[in-house]
Scaffold this active site. Structure first.
Site, PDB file in Angstrom:
ATOM      1  N   GLY A  82      -7.496   0.122   6.871  1.00 38.68           N
ATOM      2  CA  GLY A  82      -7.934   1.448   6.462  1.00 38.68           C
ATOM      3  C   GLY A  82      -9.252   1.452   5.729  1.00 38.68           C
ATOM      4  O   GLY A  82      -9.941   2.475   5.678  1.00 38.68           O
ATOM      5  N   ARG A  83      -9.623   0.331   5.135  1.00 37.72           N
ATOM      6  CA  ARG A  83     -10.897   0.253   4.418  1.00 37.72           C
ATOM      7  C   ARG A  83     -11.578  -1.086   4.643  1.00 37.72           C
ATOM      8  O   ARG A  83     -12.432  -1.497   3.857  1.00 37.72           O
ATOM      9  CB  ARG A  83     -10.676   0.483   2.925  1.00 37.72           C
ATOM     10  CG  ARG A  83      -9.710  -0.489   2.274  1.00 37.72           C
ATOM     11  CD  ARG A  83      -9.675  -0.303   0.776  1.00 37.72           C
ATOM     12  NE  ARG A  83      -8.663  -1.128   0.142  1.00 37.72           N
ATOM     13  CZ  ARG A  83      -8.566  -1.303  -1.168  1.00 37.72           C
ATOM     14  NH1 ARG A  83      -9.434  -0.726  -1.974  1.00 37.72           N
ATOM     15  NH2 ARG A  83      -7.612  -2.059  -1.674  1.00 37.72           N
ATOM     16  N   ASP A 115     -10.208   7.033   1.391  1.00 41.96           N
ATOM     17  CA  ASP A 115     -11.658   7.183   1.560  1.00 41.96           C
ATOM     18  C   ASP A 115     -12.300   5.952   2.181  1.00 41.96           C
ATOM     19  O   ASP A 115     -13.501   5.937   2.442  1.00 41.96           O
ATOM     20  CB  ASP A 115     -12.324   7.504   0.224  1.00 41.96           C
ATOM     21  CG  ASP A 115     -12.041   6.465  -0.859  1.00 41.96           C
ATOM     22  OD1 ASP A 115     -11.618   5.337  -0.513  1.00 41.96           O
ATOM     23  OD2 ASP A 115     -12.227   6.769  -2.044  1.00 41.96           O
ATOM     24  N   GLY A 116     -11.504   4.894   2.408  1.00 35.60           N
ATOM     25  CA  GLY A 116     -12.052   3.697   3.030  1.00 35.60           C
ATOM     26  C   GLY A 116     -12.902   2.846   2.104  1.00 35.60           C
ATOM     27  O   GLY A 116     -13.514   1.871   2.549  1.00 35.60           O
ATOM     28  N   ARG A 166     -14.860 -11.329   2.584  1.00 33.80           N
ATOM     29  CA  ARG A 166     -13.968 -12.471   2.425  1.00 33.80           C
ATOM     30  C   ARG A 166     -13.858 -13.242   3.733  1.00 33.80           C
ATOM     31  O   ARG A 166     -14.114 -12.711   4.808  1.00 33.80           O
ATOM     32  CB  ARG A 166     -12.589 -12.025   1.934  1.00 33.80           C
ATOM     33  CG  ARG A 166     -11.868 -11.055   2.842  1.00 33.80           C
ATOM     34  CD  ARG A 166     -10.605 -10.543   2.184  1.00 33.80           C
ATOM     35  NE  ARG A 166      -9.830  -9.694   3.065  1.00 33.80           N
ATOM     36  CZ  ARG A 166      -8.703  -9.075   2.713  1.00 33.80           C
ATOM     37  NH1 ARG A 166      -8.236  -9.232   1.483  1.00 33.80           N
ATOM     38  NH2 ARG A 166      -8.047  -8.324   3.568  1.00 33.80           N
ATOM     39  N   ARG A 173      -1.495 -10.939  10.166  1.00 30.92           N
ATOM     40  CA  ARG A 173      -0.400 -10.701   9.239  1.00 30.92           C
ATOM     41  C   ARG A 173       0.918 -10.568  10.007  1.00 30.92           C
ATOM     42  O   ARG A 173       0.926 -10.289  11.210  1.00 30.92           O
ATOM     43  CB  ARG A 173      -0.646  -9.392   8.472  1.00 30.92           C
ATOM     44  CG  ARG A 173      -2.031  -9.275   7.879  1.00 30.92           C
ATOM     45  CD  ARG A 173      -2.448  -7.796   7.760  1.00 30.92           C
ATOM     46  NE  ARG A 173      -3.821  -7.683   7.290  1.00 30.92           N
ATOM     47  CZ  ARG A 173      -4.161  -7.550   6.004  1.00 30.92           C
ATOM     48  NH1 ARG A 173      -3.222  -7.490   5.087  1.00 30.92           N
ATOM     49  NH2 ARG A 173      -5.413  -7.467   5.637  1.00 30.92           N
ATOM     50  N   ASP A 242       2.937  -6.553   5.478  1.00 34.41           N
ATOM     51  CA  ASP A 242       1.540  -6.425   5.910  1.00 34.41           C
ATOM     52  C   ASP A 242       0.600  -7.230   5.018  1.00 34.41           C
ATOM     53  O   ASP A 242      -0.598  -7.347   5.335  1.00 34.41           O
ATOM     54  CB  ASP A 242       1.113  -4.961   5.950  1.00 34.41           C
ATOM     55  CG  ASP A 242       1.344  -4.244   4.631  1.00 34.41           C
ATOM     56  OD1 ASP A 242       2.518  -4.079   4.255  1.00 34.41           O
ATOM     57  OD2 ASP A 242       0.364  -3.855   3.971  1.00 34.41           O
ATOM     58  N   ASN A 243       1.118  -7.781   3.928  1.00 33.36           N
ATOM     59  CA  ASN A 243       0.324  -8.644   3.051  1.00 33.36           C
ATOM     60  C   ASN A 243       0.709 -10.114   3.195  1.00 33.36           C
ATOM     61  O   ASN A 243       0.360 -10.925   2.344  1.00 33.36           O
ATOM     62  CB  ASN A 243       0.492  -8.228   1.590  1.00 33.36           C
ATOM     63  CG  ASN A 243      -0.100  -6.866   1.304  1.00 33.36           C
ATOM     64  OD1 ASN A 243      -0.999  -6.409   1.997  1.00 33.36           O
ATOM     65  ND2 ASN A 243       0.411  -6.191   0.290  1.00 33.36           N
ATOM     66  N   ASP A 252      -4.611 -10.458   0.273  1.00 31.96           N
ATOM     67  CA  ASP A 252      -4.621  -9.113  -0.312  1.00 31.96           C
ATOM     68  C   ASP A 252      -4.216  -9.109  -1.776  1.00 31.96           C
ATOM     69  O   ASP A 252      -3.061  -8.858  -2.134  1.00 31.96           O
ATOM     70  CB  ASP A 252      -3.730  -8.160   0.491  1.00 31.96           C
ATOM     71  CG  ASP A 252      -4.398  -7.717   1.781  1.00 31.96           C
ATOM     72  OD1 ASP A 252      -5.578  -8.035   1.983  1.00 31.96           O
ATOM     73  OD2 ASP A 252      -3.730  -7.059   2.588  1.00 31.96           O
TER      74      ASP A 252
END
Length: 477
Positions: A82-83, A115-116, A166, A173, A242-243, A252
């Site tokens: 999403g971001r 807002d990303g 990174r 994932r 998801d992490n 994350d």
């Protein structure tokens, strides 16, 4: 050499998206040692342009990945980058491929109502933590570059925007596989597994036998990772599927924390009201997450193979953790009564809220015979309650007959003097918010040598001050 990421060739796995450049970006940190190992020789201007999303390097085709995840036990069917954007791959001089992943790159089709963007607070926390864990020998994604911006970003309050670049050998994932399984597109799962085999484990066959072997490695790596977290006193805080990394990397960083006073039920995430991801729950959650991954892979791996692999988790985790604890207590051999010695120690530590990192570091000074060092006693609120345990431990050391100096050196090589305590990170963040990156630079320098004596930085090794307990770290962090 920068290449388009092979993953981004799967048009069903996400969307091609360009980053939204940050307004008035300025360079804050560059991990020059990591950049050199990746063969990336860029100027400060180039690092700033790349990490702010202003200018890509030749060969890059940014890609936002789609994935799902079990978040605090409940399934979220569509999450995704999403971001963040997968910018591409770099082939390092040693031939290994590394993903370059830009966090804070702006809106994507998976931003939902976000807002990303990322803020300086959380971006610097991730930079500091990933480097701290790397130098502790714990598998993790790595921070490559951090930029700040004058662009306002709205969280609980208005904060300055930032972005962190990174690197990892893969950002796949558990949630990637869950997405395609639950969305009715399971026919794509073999392609994802083939991609992992091709880029990470080319010795495996791209068939059911190879997939089973791959899952077994994921189980083993996850068990070993969490054992290392437990041994060093690290709490992740948001162990959603998801992490969770397919390569067994720490992925994350949000409301993480290192233990100060030992509390087995410590919750580092103030958003975790039920304590699902408390420190002592991390091993069980790791297995639960692997079971969710097994379900997603059940169409391409036989049930018996999945069960056999999952059955190895507890043994691998406990054997790794036991070995680490043996080293932390300076013991070479293993005795039948050692588990009881460890349990009793932790019971006393919890009762007196003994500082976790300081305890193991100072324990090295205790000889097989003689008085307990004053620096160790200073950590205890009731030293008398420890008399019996100290006697048992000293007798245990005496039976091994090791040279005391060798034992001290060995314990100091595995028990860090310096860890990224929350108040240290907070001080660096507050200074950075005022335009001063000096504290972050010093902290990174100290954390790069966590096991070494650095007398000029002894303040960084002291137990946390009382006010540190008031620091609130939540999922937005």
């Amino acid at each position: 050499m920068i290449l388009n990421n092979l993953y981004a060739t799967f048009d069903w796995a996400g969307r091609r998206v360009d980053p939204t450049p940050l307004q008035e970006p300025h360079l804050l940190l560059v991990n020059h040692a990591l950049a050199e190992s990746l063969g990336m020789a860029l100027s400060d201007r180039q690092w700033c342009d790349l990490t702010s999303g202003s200018r890509l390097l030749p060969g890059m085709e940014p890609f936002a990945q789609v994935y799902a995840g079990h978040q605090f036990g409940g399934f979220s069917p569509r999450l995704g980058d999403g971001r963040a954007l997968l910018l591409g791959e770099v082939v390092a001089p040693d031939g290994r491929r590394w993903d370059l992943h830009l966090k804070g790159a702006g809106k994507t089709p998976y931003s939902r109502f976000g807002d990303g963007r990322a803020v300086l607070r959380s971006s610097l926390r991730e930079y500091l933590a990933s480097e701290a864990l790397h130098h502790l020998g714990i598998p993790t994604t790595r921070a490559l570059c951090l930029v700040g911006s004058r662009e306002p970003v709205y969280r609980e309050q208005v904060e300055p925007g930032a972005a962190v670049l990174r690197a990892a050998q893969s950002h796949l994932r558990f949630g990637h596989f869950e997405y395609f399984y639950y969305s009715g597109e399971a026919e794509h799962i073999p392609a994802l597994l083939d991609y992992l085999i091709q880029t990470q484990w080319p010795e495996l066959s791209q068939d059911q036998a190879g997939y089973a072997a791959l899952f077994e490695r994921v189980v083993q790596r996850t068990a070993e990772l969490i054992a290392r977290w437990q041994a060093v006193g690290f709490c992740h805080g948001v162990m959603n599927t998801d992490n969770m990394s397919m390569l067994g990397l720490t992925l994350d960083y949000g409301p993480y924390g290192f233990l100060d006073a030992y509390d087995p039920g410590h919750i580092c995430n103030h958003s975790d009201h039920g304590g699902r991801y408390a420190y002592d729950q991390q091993p069980a959650v790791g297995l639960w997450n692997l079971q969710r991954l097994a379900q997603a892979l059940s169409g391409v791996i036989e049930l018996e193979s999945l069960q056999q692999a999952l059955g190895q988790y507890e043994h691998r985790l406990m054997s790794t953790y036991s070995e680490l604890m043996r080293q932390k207590l300076g013991l070479e051999a293993w005795e039948e009564e050692d588990p009881a010695l460890f349990r009793d120690m932790f019971t006393l530590m919890a009762a007196q809220r003994v500082d976790y990192s300081c305890w193991f570091r100072r324990l090295a000074l205790l000889a097989p015979a003689g008085p307990v060092p004053e620096s160790l006693l200073a950590l205890l609120s009731d030293a008398g309650a420890w008399t019996g345990w100290f006697g048992r431990y000293q007798a245990r050391l005496a039976r091994e007959g090791r040279d005391h100096g060798d034992k001290v050196a060995q314990m100091n090589a595995v028990n860090p003097k310096y860890v990224l305590r929350n108040h240290l990170a907070q001080q660096a963040i507050e200074r950075a918010g005022q335009g001063d990156m000096g504290e972050a630079d010093r902290l990174l320098m100290v954390l790069a040598q966590p096991f070494d004596e650095q007398p000029e930085f002894d303040d960084y090794a002291a137990p946390a001050p009382d006010w540190a307990g008031q620091i609130c770290v939540s999922c937005s962090s």
